[in-house]
Design a protein around this motif. Structure first.
Motif, mmCIF file in Angstrom:
data_model
loop_
_atom_site.group_PDB
_atom_site.id
_atom_site.type_symbol
_atom_site.label_atom_id
_atom_site.label_comp_id
_atom_site.label_asym_id
_atom_site.label_seq_id
_atom_site.Cartn_x
_atom_site.Cartn_y
_atom_site.Cartn_z
ATOM 1 N N LEU A 55 40.061 51.120 26.220
ATOM 2 C CA LEU A 55 41.360 51.510 25.663
ATOM 3 C C LEU A 55 42.445 51.500 26.739
ATOM 4 N N ASP A 56 42.074 51.913 27.948
ATOM 5 C CA ASP A 56 43.030 51.902 29.050
ATOM 6 C C ASP A 56 43.503 50.486 29.346
ATOM 7 N N ALA A 57 42.556 49.523 29.348
ATOM 8 C CA ALA A 57 42.916 48.118 29.568
ATOM 9 C C ALA A 57 43.734 47.579 28.411
ATOM 10 N N MET A 58 43.457 48.061 27.215
ATOM 11 C CA MET A 58 44.184 47.613 26.026
ATOM 12 C C MET A 58 45.637 48.088 26.035
ATOM 13 N N LEU A 59 45.862 49.305 26.513
ATOM 14 C CA LEU A 59 47.188 49.919 26.428
ATOM 15 C C LEU A 59 47.992 49.795 27.717
ATOM 16 N N ARG A 60 47.515 49.000 28.670
ATOM 17 C CA ARG A 60 48.239 48.815 29.923
ATOM 18 C C ARG A 60 49.256 47.688 29.752
ATOM 19 N N PHE A 61 50.544 48.036 29.717
ATOM 20 C CA PHE A 61 51.601 47.056 29.418
ATOM 21 C C PHE A 61 52.250 46.468 30.664
ATOM 22 N N GLY A 62 52.158 47.123 31.786
ATOM 23 C CA GLY A 62 52.745 46.579 33.003
ATOM 24 C C GLY A 62 54.232 46.862 33.105
ATOM 25 N N SER A 63 54.915 46.064 33.935
ATOM 26 C CA SER A 63 56.345 46.285 34.197
ATOM 27 C C SER A 63 57.180 45.946 32.968
ATOM 28 N N ALA A 64 58.405 46.476 32.956
ATOM 29 C CA ALA A 64 59.311 46.241 31.823
ATOM 30 C C ALA A 64 59.619 44.751 31.655
ATOM 31 N N ASN A 65 59.846 44.061 32.782
ATOM 32 C CA ASN A 65 60.146 42.629 32.719
ATOM 33 C C ASN A 65 58.986 41.849 32.117
ATOM 34 N N ASN A 66 57.780 42.219 32.505
ATOM 35 C CA ASN A 66 56.592 41.542 31.991
ATOM 36 C C ASN A 66 56.431 41.805 30.492
ATOM 37 N N VAL A 67 56.676 43.043 30.074
ATOM 38 C CA VAL A 67 56.563 43.405 28.656
ATOM 39 C C VAL A 67 57.558 42.611 27.820
ATOM 40 N N ILE A 68 58.793 42.511 28.295
ATOM 41 C CA ILE A 68 59.832 41.773 27.561
ATOM 42 C C ILE A 68 59.436 40.308 27.415
ATOM 43 N N LEU A 69 58.960 39.711 28.506
ATOM 44 C CA LEU A 69 58.570 38.302 28.465
ATOM 45 C C LEU A 69 57.375 38.090 27.539
ATOM 46 N N VAL A 70 56.396 38.983 27.605
ATOM 47 C CA VAL A 70 55.208 38.855 26.762
ATOM 48 C C VAL A 70 55.581 38.983 25.285
ATOM 49 N N PHE A 71 56.435 39.929 24.957
ATOM 50 C CA PHE A 71 56.876 40.081 23.568
ATOM 51 C C PHE A 71 57.681 38.866 23.108
ATOM 52 N N PHE A 72 58.533 38.341 23.976
ATOM 53 C CA PHE A 72 59.304 37.148 23.644
ATOM 54 C C PHE A 72 58.376 35.971 23.336
ATOM 55 N N LEU A 73 57.386 35.761 24.187
ATOM 56 C CA LEU A 73 56.435 34.672 23.969
ATOM 57 C C LEU A 73 55.632 34.896 22.689
ATOM 58 N N SER A 74 55.297 36.153 22.396
ATOM 59 C CA SER A 74 54.548 36.466 21.183
ATOM 60 C C SER A 74 55.343 36.135 19.931
ATOM 61 N N ILE A 75 56.609 36.525 19.931
ATOM 62 C CA ILE A 75 57.451 36.280 18.755
ATOM 63 C C ILE A 75 57.722 34.797 18.575
ATOM 64 N N VAL A 76 58.027 34.118 19.678
ATOM 65 C CA VAL A 76 58.303 32.676 19.594
ATOM 66 C C VAL A 76 57.043 31.905 19.232
#
Length: 325
Positions: free
Chosen positions: A206-227
């Protein structure tokens, strides 16, 4: 003594029966002669164009996976993409796209990435993907509402219930993302619980699942997910819809495409066959579009998607493996 070896075959037969039943009922309700005529009117060029667009999805989502796993793995982007492409091929005949996850799991496990970390990151990828679907759907919904493409919903409307369910699911995912790590640490603080080996493994996953990292990384990952997960898929559906003569807004088609992709995850049919087309048809009905066209567009779109998955698997297989040099 029971013979459990026959159970998987029975499950497959049952899923095949359910898939064929969905298709048969839909074609019967929607008048099969008109469905056949509508299918015959699609042009090869538009379908090939949709497949080409769908192929773009895999490098985008492959790069997302690289961002999620790179701190735990020595693979560079090229090797991750190659593995990701090959893994996707196995999604064509496994439920809920678990085949691709399995191939990546064992492919990276040999690279000495801990199993618990891999499971956690794969679950994290699923979580991010679902949240991307929810955000894209809600964005399309708000645009359609603002542009008067759909009427203001009453609480008894099925579409209203869908929107509420997606809002609740997104809120639940956000709560888990923000408060999950704190809850994990709280559980770890109890000494008696901390000695349970199975619980330790669950908490590490669960810890590995919920580890989101830095804000910049989260934004980029979400952007790639949506696109990669929503925009490209909806664009391919729009290409197919335009070829069928449907001039509906990208926002409405995006809502239908997203709903069908969410529902097809339910493992009661073979790769969602029948269920996904039924969802497309019903989504068109909810959005004030022709359900017959929804069925045909959904069927052709998923055929194009299957072709793209097979092609990207072949591309991945043909890519040179640096490890063999």
């Amino acid at each position: 003594m029971r013979n459990f070896s026959s159970y998987p075959k029975l499950v497959k037969l049952l899923k095949g029966f359910i898939s064929l039943s969905f298709l048969a009922i839909l074609i019967w309700i929607l008048e099969w002669e008109e469905v056949i005529i509508a299918l015959s009117e699609f042009t090869t060029l538009s379908i090939l164009f949709a497949i080409l667009v769908l192929l773009i999805e895999f490098p985008v989502l492959g790069y997302r996976w690289h961002l999620l796993i790179r701190e735990h793995c020595s693979f560079n982007l090229y090797r991750q993409l190659r593995l990701y492409f090959v893994a996707n091929f196995f999604n064509t005949f496994t439920p809920a796209q678990i085949g691709g996850d399995t191939v990546r799991f064992f492919g990276l496990l040999r690279n000495e990435v801990p199993a618990i970390t891999l499971i956690g990151r794969l679950l994290h990828e699923r979580m991010i993907g679902l949240m991307g679907f929810f955000i894209f759907f809600l964005g399309c919904f708000l645009y359609a509402l603002a542009a008067d493409l759909i009427a203001i919903l009453s609480p008894s409307s099925p579409l209203f219930l869908v929107v509420i369910a997606i809002l609740i699911a997104l809120l639940g995912a956000l709560v888990a993302a923000f408060w999950g790590p704190a809850l994990i640490n709280l559980v770890r603080s109890f000494k008696r619980l901390g000695t349970q080996k199975w619980l330790i493994k669950v908490l590490e996953t669960l810890d590995a699942m919920l580890r989101f990292g830095s804000a910049n990384n989260v934004i980029l990952v979400f952007f790639l997910s949506i696109v990669g997960g929503s925009v490209i898929w909806s664009l391919a559906v729009t290409i197919i819809a335009r070829d069928a003569g449907v001039e509906a807004s990208f926002a409405l088609l995006g809502m239908a495409a997203t709903l069908s992709d969410l529902v097809r995850i339910i493992p009661i049919t073979i790769q969602g066959l029948g269920l996904r087309e039924a969802t497309f048809s019903y989504s068109f009905y909810l959005l004030g579009l022709d359900p017959k066209q929804g069925f045909v567009i959904g069927l052709v779109s998923y055929l194009a998607g299957s072709a793209a998955i097979i092609l990207i698997g072949v591309i991945g297989y043909l890519m040179p493996d640096p490890a063999s040099n």
